[in-house]
Design a protein around this motif. Structure first.
Motif, PDB file in Angstrom:
ATOM      1  N   UNK A   1      -9.272   5.595  -0.913  1.00  0.00           N
ATOM      2  CA  UNK A   1      -8.264   5.088  -1.615  1.00  0.00           C
ATOM      3  C   UNK A   1      -7.336   6.008  -1.763  1.00  0.00           C
ATOM      4  N   UNK A   2      -6.188   6.185  -2.559  1.00  0.00           N
ATOM      5  CA  UNK A   2      -5.412   6.917  -3.024  1.00  0.00           C
ATOM      6  C   UNK A   2      -4.427   6.392  -4.856  1.00  0.00           C
ATOM      7  N   UNK A   3      -3.893   7.796  -5.175  1.00  0.00           N
ATOM      8  CA  UNK A   3      -3.949   7.733  -6.013  1.00  0.00           C
ATOM      9  C   UNK A   3      -2.025   7.006  -5.707  1.00  0.00           C
ATOM     10  N   UNK A   4      -1.635   6.107  -6.645  1.00  0.00           N
ATOM     11  CA  UNK A   4      -0.484   5.578  -6.783  1.00  0.00           C
ATOM     12  C   UNK A   4       0.961   6.477  -7.027  1.00  0.00           C
ATOM     13  N   UNK A   5       0.252   7.711  -7.526  1.00  0.00           N
ATOM     14  CA  UNK A   5       1.574   9.179  -7.084  1.00  0.00           C
ATOM     15  C   UNK A   5       1.939   9.301  -6.107  1.00  0.00           C
ATOM     16  N   UNK A   6       0.978   9.492  -5.314  1.00  0.00           N
ATOM     17  CA  UNK A   6       1.728   9.920  -3.652  1.00  0.00           C
ATOM     18  C   UNK A   6       2.703   8.908  -3.093  1.00  0.00           C
ATOM     19  N   UNK A   7       2.556   8.308  -3.054  1.00  0.00           N
ATOM     20  CA  UNK A   7       3.755   7.403  -2.713  1.00  0.00           C
ATOM     21  C   UNK A   7       4.067   6.417  -1.329  1.00  0.00           C
ATOM     22  N   UNK A   8       4.305   5.299  -1.480  1.00  0.00           N
ATOM     23  CA  UNK A   8       4.306   4.704  -0.252  1.00  0.00           C
ATOM     24  C   UNK A   8       4.562   5.527   1.004  1.00  0.00           C
ATOM     25  N   UNK A   9       4.767   6.673   1.529  1.00  0.00           N
ATOM     26  CA  UNK A   9       5.284   6.474   2.090  1.00  0.00           C
ATOM     27  C   UNK A   9       4.096   8.074   3.019  1.00  0.00           C
ATOM     28  N   UNK A  10       3.519   8.757   1.854  1.00  0.00           N
ATOM     29  CA  UNK A  10       2.278   8.969   2.446  1.00  0.00           C
ATOM     30  C   UNK A  10       1.701   8.420   2.702  1.00  0.00           C
ATOM     31  N   UNK A  11       0.682   7.468   1.775  1.00  0.00           N
ATOM     32  CA  UNK A  11      -0.290   6.220   2.350  1.00  0.00           C
ATOM     33  C   UNK A  11      -0.090   5.874   2.901  1.00  0.00           C
ATOM     34  N   UNK A  12       0.846   5.385   3.851  1.00  0.00           N
ATOM     35  CA  UNK A  12       1.412   5.056   4.956  1.00  0.00           C
ATOM     36  C   UNK A  12       1.049   5.346   6.230  1.00  0.00           C
ATOM     37  N   UNK A  13       1.207   7.199   6.018  1.00  0.00           N
ATOM     38  CA  UNK A  13       0.965   8.241   6.621  1.00  0.00           C
ATOM     39  C   UNK A  13      -0.221   8.276   7.013  1.00  0.00           C
ATOM     40  N   UNK A  14      -1.066   8.307   6.429  1.00  0.00           N
ATOM     41  CA  UNK A  14      -2.473   8.419   6.019  1.00  0.00           C
ATOM     42  C   UNK A  14      -3.044   7.105   7.069  1.00  0.00           C
ATOM     43  N   UNK A  15      -2.199   6.471   6.203  1.00  0.00           N
ATOM     44  CA  UNK A  15      -3.387   5.032   6.905  1.00  0.00           C
ATOM     45  C   UNK A  15      -2.626   4.720   8.779  1.00  0.00           C
ATOM     46  N   UNK A  16      -1.755   5.405   9.230  1.00  0.00           N
ATOM     47  CA  UNK A  16      -1.816   5.026  10.358  1.00  0.00           C
ATOM     48  C   UNK A  16      -2.439   6.135  11.374  1.00  0.00           C
ATOM     49  N   UNK A  17      -3.122   7.637  10.457  1.00  0.00           N
ATOM     50  CA  UNK A  17      -3.611   8.203  11.169  1.00  0.00           C
ATOM     51  C   UNK A  17      -5.360   8.023  11.240  1.00  0.00           C
TER      52      UNK A  17
END
Length: 293
Positions: free
Chosen positions: A96-112
């Motif tokens: 999971x991730x806090x919404x504050x992280x932002x779409x760019x960071x969440x997408x980067x983590x999901x990819x890795x």
């Protein structure tokens, strides 16, 4: 009666000391929480919470039963998490991730994370909720904003993200040569409620006050909510996704107060076997923070 659900109401009110804050933490409105607590008290035959003009306080019975309520909630969450793992297979990574992280960071983590797992399920929630779910075993790891109360969870290093200030496009600060945070005086701050992560919330407010601001908080729950509030309500907010919002005509994203408004993220996890996966997520955060900072 769903005992575990109603015990969550009790624990939230007991820990927050206020029905409104408890409802925000549970991502609900206040009436169902108050009604649910009354139903629990009726079922148990004892008063757990004393309603006061300042909020809510534990009765003697409530104080005695609170530790047991916490254990029951944790046990139920662990049972559910173990059942899901048995059903879906342990290779599915739940994070999971806090919404504050932002779409760019969440997408980067999901990819890795996709490179180190055969499948993944992602949840967006507040830091308080994510820590509870990782502790209970229903999530493998989570990205939360720091500082944050993490209990016995293992925490990764803090990764700092520079955030832009989001203001109405016609605000005078947008035409200033060297804009300052104090120029936003009088505007409400669009931000998640304090119940989402009290330590991080208090730290942000302290830093804004040091910069000459003491804004009233206008609670929001998403990036879309932030944009609507800034554009329509004459408020300001903070975003880690300035590039994504830059094309909107109704708002402006300004790189002011960078130290005061910085977002600090870290990975938390419970099982030591997940240390390498957590390192992968942290590395993704570092990479995107440098690219957007």
């Amino acid at each position: 009666m769903d005992l575990v659900r109603h015990l969550r109401f009790f624990v939230a009110v007991a820990e927050e000391g206020h029905f409104g804050d408890a409802a925000a933490r549970l991502e609900m409105t206040q009436p169902p929480v108050s009604q649910g607590l009354r139903r629990l008290e009726k079922e148990l035959g004892v008063q757990l919470i004393r309603r006061t003009s300042r909020g809510a306080e534990l009765t003697d019975a409530g104080r005695d039963l609170l530790p047991r309520a916490r254990l029951l909630i944790d046990d139920a969450a662990r049972f559910l998490g173990e059942a899901r793992h048995l059903h879906d297979g342990s290779e599915v990574l739940r994070w999971g991730a806090v919404p504050l992280a932002g779409a760019a960071a969440i997408a980067a983590v999901a990819q890795r994370l996709g490179d180190v797992s055969s499948g993944q399920e992602m949840l967006s929630a507040t830091a308080v909720s994510l820590v509870e779910q990782v502790s209970a075993g229903t999530l493998d790891l989570a990205i939360v904003d720091a500082p944050c109360v993490t209990g016995t969870l293992t925490t990764g290093p803090i990764v700092v993200f520079r955030r832009h200030v989001v203001v109405p496009a016609n605000h005078p600060v947008t035409t200033t040569v060297r804009p300052r945070l104090r120029q936003l005086a009088g505007l409400d701050l669009c931000h998640q409620s304090r119940a989402a992560n009290p330590p991080a919330h208090d730290q942000l407010i302290d830093r804004l006050r040091e910069s000459g601001l003491d804004p009233r908080i206008l609670p929001i729950s998403s990036s879309e909510h932030l944009v609507a509030a800034v554009a329509g309500s004459g408020a300001f907010g903070l975003t880690a996704d300035a590039q994504r919002l830059a094309s909107l005509d109704s708002i402006s994203c300004l790189p002011i107060g960078r130290d005061a408004t910085a977002l600090r993220l870290r990975v938390v996890y419970r099982e030591s076997a997940l240390g390498e996966v957590a390192d992968v997520a942290t590395a993704a955060l570092w990479k995107i923070s440098k690219a957007t900072g």
